[in-house]
Scaffold this motif. Structure first.
Motif, PDB file in Angstrom:
ATOM      1  N   ALA A  24       0.857  -1.171   0.000  1.00 52.20           N
ATOM      2  CA  ALA A  24       0.000   0.000   0.000  1.00 52.20           C
ATOM      3  C   ALA A  24       0.886   1.211   0.000  1.00 52.20           C
ATOM      4  O   ALA A  24       2.100   1.099   0.000  1.00 52.20           O
ATOM      5  CB  ALA A  24      -0.872  -0.030   1.255  1.00 52.20           C
ATOM      6  N   ASP A  26       2.859   4.507  -1.080  1.00 54.16           N
ATOM      7  CA  ASP A  26       3.419   5.246  -2.207  1.00 54.16           C
ATOM      8  C   ASP A  26       3.971   4.358  -3.306  1.00 54.16           C
ATOM      9  O   ASP A  26       4.331   4.849  -4.369  1.00 54.16           O
ATOM     10  CB  ASP A  26       4.525   6.164  -1.675  1.00 54.16           C
ATOM     11  CG  ASP A  26       3.948   7.145  -0.676  1.00 54.16           C
ATOM     12  OD1 ASP A  26       3.435   8.178  -1.122  1.00 54.16           O
ATOM     13  OD2 ASP A  26       3.985   6.864   0.534  1.00 54.16           O
ATOM     14  N   THR A  32      12.278  -7.754  -3.660  1.00 53.49           N
ATOM     15  CA  THR A  32      13.607  -7.791  -4.271  1.00 53.49           C
ATOM     16  C   THR A  32      14.037  -9.262  -4.363  1.00 53.49           C
ATOM     17  O   THR A  32      14.016  -9.971  -3.359  1.00 53.49           O
ATOM     18  CB  THR A  32      14.606  -7.011  -3.381  1.00 53.49           C
ATOM     19  OG1 THR A  32      14.242  -5.629  -3.411  1.00 53.49           O
ATOM     20  CG2 THR A  32      16.030  -7.163  -3.877  1.00 53.49           C
ATOM     21  N   ASP A  54      15.259  -0.927   6.611  1.00 56.92           N
ATOM     22  CA  ASP A  54      14.722  -1.093   5.256  1.00 56.92           C
ATOM     23  C   ASP A  54      13.433  -0.276   5.157  1.00 56.92           C
ATOM     24  O   ASP A  54      12.485  -0.482   5.928  1.00 56.92           O
ATOM     25  CB  ASP A  54      14.453  -2.571   4.959  1.00 56.92           C
ATOM     26  CG  ASP A  54      14.064  -2.787   3.501  1.00 56.92           C
ATOM     27  OD1 ASP A  54      14.542  -2.018   2.631  1.00 56.92           O
ATOM     28  OD2 ASP A  54      13.273  -3.716   3.226  1.00 56.92           O
ATOM     29  N   GLY A  56      10.174   0.498   3.717  1.00 56.87           N
ATOM     30  CA  GLY A  56       9.175  -0.240   2.950  1.00 56.87           C
ATOM     31  C   GLY A  56       9.656  -1.676   2.869  1.00 56.87           C
ATOM     32  O   GLY A  56      10.214  -2.109   1.869  1.00 56.87           O
ATOM     33  N   ASP A  78       6.891  -0.573   7.294  1.00 54.44           N
ATOM     34  CA  ASP A  78       5.959  -0.703   6.174  1.00 54.44           C
ATOM     35  C   ASP A  78       4.605  -0.230   6.684  1.00 54.44           C
ATOM     36  O   ASP A  78       4.413  -0.083   7.895  1.00 54.44           O
ATOM     37  CB  ASP A  78       5.897  -2.156   5.671  1.00 54.44           C
ATOM     38  CG  ASP A  78       5.546  -2.241   4.191  1.00 54.44           C
ATOM     39  OD1 ASP A  78       6.394  -2.679   3.388  1.00 54.44           O
ATOM     40  OD2 ASP A  78       4.401  -1.845   3.830  1.00 54.44           O
ATOM     41  N   ASP A 106       5.034   5.048   8.480  1.00 55.34           N
ATOM     42  CA  ASP A 106       5.271   5.702   7.192  1.00 55.34           C
ATOM     43  C   ASP A 106       6.780   5.929   7.041  1.00 55.34           C
ATOM     44  O   ASP A 106       7.414   6.550   7.898  1.00 55.34           O
ATOM     45  CB  ASP A 106       4.528   7.046   7.172  1.00 55.34           C
ATOM     46  CG  ASP A 106       4.702   7.781   5.844  1.00 55.34           C
ATOM     47  OD1 ASP A 106       5.580   7.398   5.042  1.00 55.34           O
ATOM     48  OD2 ASP A 106       3.965   8.757   5.630  1.00 55.34           O
ATOM     49  N   LEU A 107       7.339   5.432   5.970  1.00 55.71           N
ATOM     50  CA  LEU A 107       8.794   5.506   5.812  1.00 55.71           C
ATOM     51  C   LEU A 107       9.296   6.949   5.754  1.00 55.71           C
ATOM     52  O   LEU A 107      10.455   7.223   6.078  1.00 55.71           O
ATOM     53  CB  LEU A 107       9.248   4.699   4.585  1.00 55.71           C
ATOM     54  CG  LEU A 107       8.754   5.095   3.194  1.00 55.71           C
ATOM     55  CD1 LEU A 107       9.705   6.084   2.531  1.00 55.71           C
ATOM     56  CD2 LEU A 107       8.629   3.862   2.324  1.00 55.71           C
ATOM     57  N   TYR A 121      13.831  -0.211  -1.902  1.00 51.16           N
ATOM     58  CA  TYR A 121      13.430  -0.531  -3.278  1.00 51.16           C
ATOM     59  C   TYR A 121      12.169   0.293  -3.513  1.00 51.16           C
ATOM     60  O   TYR A 121      11.057  -0.169  -3.308  1.00 51.16           O
ATOM     61  CB  TYR A 121      13.174  -2.039  -3.404  1.00 51.16           C
ATOM     62  CG  TYR A 121      12.800  -2.521  -4.788  1.00 51.16           C
ATOM     63  CD1 TYR A 121      13.109  -1.801  -5.936  1.00 51.16           C
ATOM     64  CD2 TYR A 121      12.148  -3.748  -4.946  1.00 51.16           C
ATOM     65  CE1 TYR A 121      12.766  -2.266  -7.189  1.00 51.16           C
ATOM     66  CE2 TYR A 121      11.793  -4.229  -6.200  1.00 51.16           C
ATOM     67  CZ  TYR A 121      12.111  -3.482  -7.314  1.00 51.16           C
ATOM     68  OH  TYR A 121      11.764  -3.956  -8.566  1.00 51.16           O
TER      69      TYR A 121
END
Ligand SMILES: C[S@@+](CC[C@H](N)C(=O)[O-])C[C@H]1O[C@@H](n2cnc3c(N)ncnc32)[C@H](O)[C@@H]1O
Length: 293
Positions: A24, A26, A32, A54, A56, A78, A106-107, A121
């Motif tokens: 979900a 952005d 990966t 990391d 997301g 995430d 939220d990253l 990524y």
């Protein structure tokens, strides 16, 4: 160009999302490939002293691999609860739940200050939005990204991998980029030196755009442009040559050092016709200048 590229990327990732992927926010979830995860952790030289975040984290594979194979501590953020569940389950299954954590966040709001390594990524525009925050991290912090660039902040290293099983993004191929957050050196620095038993004043002036630096040096009354000026995280190197050594020949100076805020220090090799000597050096910031990035 970048706009078109981003649209294509978004389209490709969205197409992947259509393949019953979760995710979900952005950017949709596209994992990966494991071979690329390994390459990201290798290029960042992740080890037991590292704390990796990391951004997301999807099913958690980057953080779990960093903890299991390289002994690092890791945090994945995430906003997809299903993926966070998978990631936590994977950490438990692989026996690294004490070192690999996953939280709903939220990253763009995540506190990155404790990280020594950041992995991602994400879409190029997300990288660009994150860039000011990444550039403000402690010098030397490594950032390893899968596939996407940081605009005009060029990577310090990169590898290209054939990944036949990869069907989205750049099908069949993955790009892995590494950036080291550069120290800030733009400005005028003062440094003393002993030359043939005499104290000599030195001054260095640097311009800077990201990790790319150039400059000039003054030793006593002799001035020269720097050659091979380099900055990698907090590690700095530069060389210059001035006329009028003892015996009339040129004098070469080769500086290597580390930058720590308003001080840089290391060792300098001085070569002239009379011989070669090595000595410690330290420089202090006289006047900062704006960076060009
Ligand atoms: C392309 S996937 C990458 C997953 C994992 N890092 C990997 O490389 O295998 C991007 C992930 O970012 C998550 N995401 C998207 N927007 C986010 C946001 N604003 N904050 C946190 N996570 C986000 C998605 O849910 C997805 O899991």
């Amino acid at each position: 160009m970048r706009c078109i590229a981003s649209v294509l990327v978004a389209f490709a990732l969205a197409a992947a999302g259509a393949q019953a992927q979760q995710g979900a926010g952005d950017v949709v979830y596209v994992p990966t490939p494991q071979v690329v995860v390994e390459a990201m952790l290798r290029i960042a030289k992740v080890g037991p002293d590292d704390t990796l975040i990391d951004l997301g984290s999807g099913d958690g594979r980057i953080v779990v691999t960093a903890a299991k194979r390289y002994g690092a501590r890791g945090l994945g953020v995430d906003i997809d609860r299903y993926l966070l569940g998978l990631a936590n389950e994977s950490a438990r299954r692989e026996g690294v739940a004490d070192r690999a954590r996953f939280v709903e966040q939220d990253l763009f709001q995540t506190d990155l200050s404790g990280a020594t390594v950041i992995t991602s990524y994400l879409l190029p525009e997300m990288n660009l939005r994150l860039r000011p925050k990444l550039l403000a991290l402690r010098p030397g912090t490594r950032i390893a990204a899968h596939d996407y660039h940081m605009g005009d902040w060029l990577s310090d290293e990169s590898v290209t991998l054939d990944v036949p099983e990869k069907k989205v993004g750049n099908p069949g191929v993955s790009y892995v980029y590494l950036w080291r957050v550069p120290a800030t050196v733009a400005g005028r620095w003062q440094s003393g030196l002993r030359v043939h038993d005499a104290s000599v004043d030195g001054e260095f002036t640097f311009t800077q755009r990201y990790q790319s630096i150039a400059g000039a040096a003054k030793i006593g009354s002799a001035a020269a442009p720097m050659r091979q000026a380099s900055l990698s995280g907090d590690a700095i190197g530069f060389e210059f040559e001035v006329a009028a050594g003892r015996g009339g020949g040129p004098v070469q100076y080769v500086y290597r050092g580390r930058v720590n805020g308003k001080v840089m220090e290391g060792s300098v090799v001085v070569r002239d016709r009379a011989g070669t000597s090595t000595q410690a050096w330290q420089a202090t910031l006289l006047a900062p200048a704006p960076r060009d990035d």
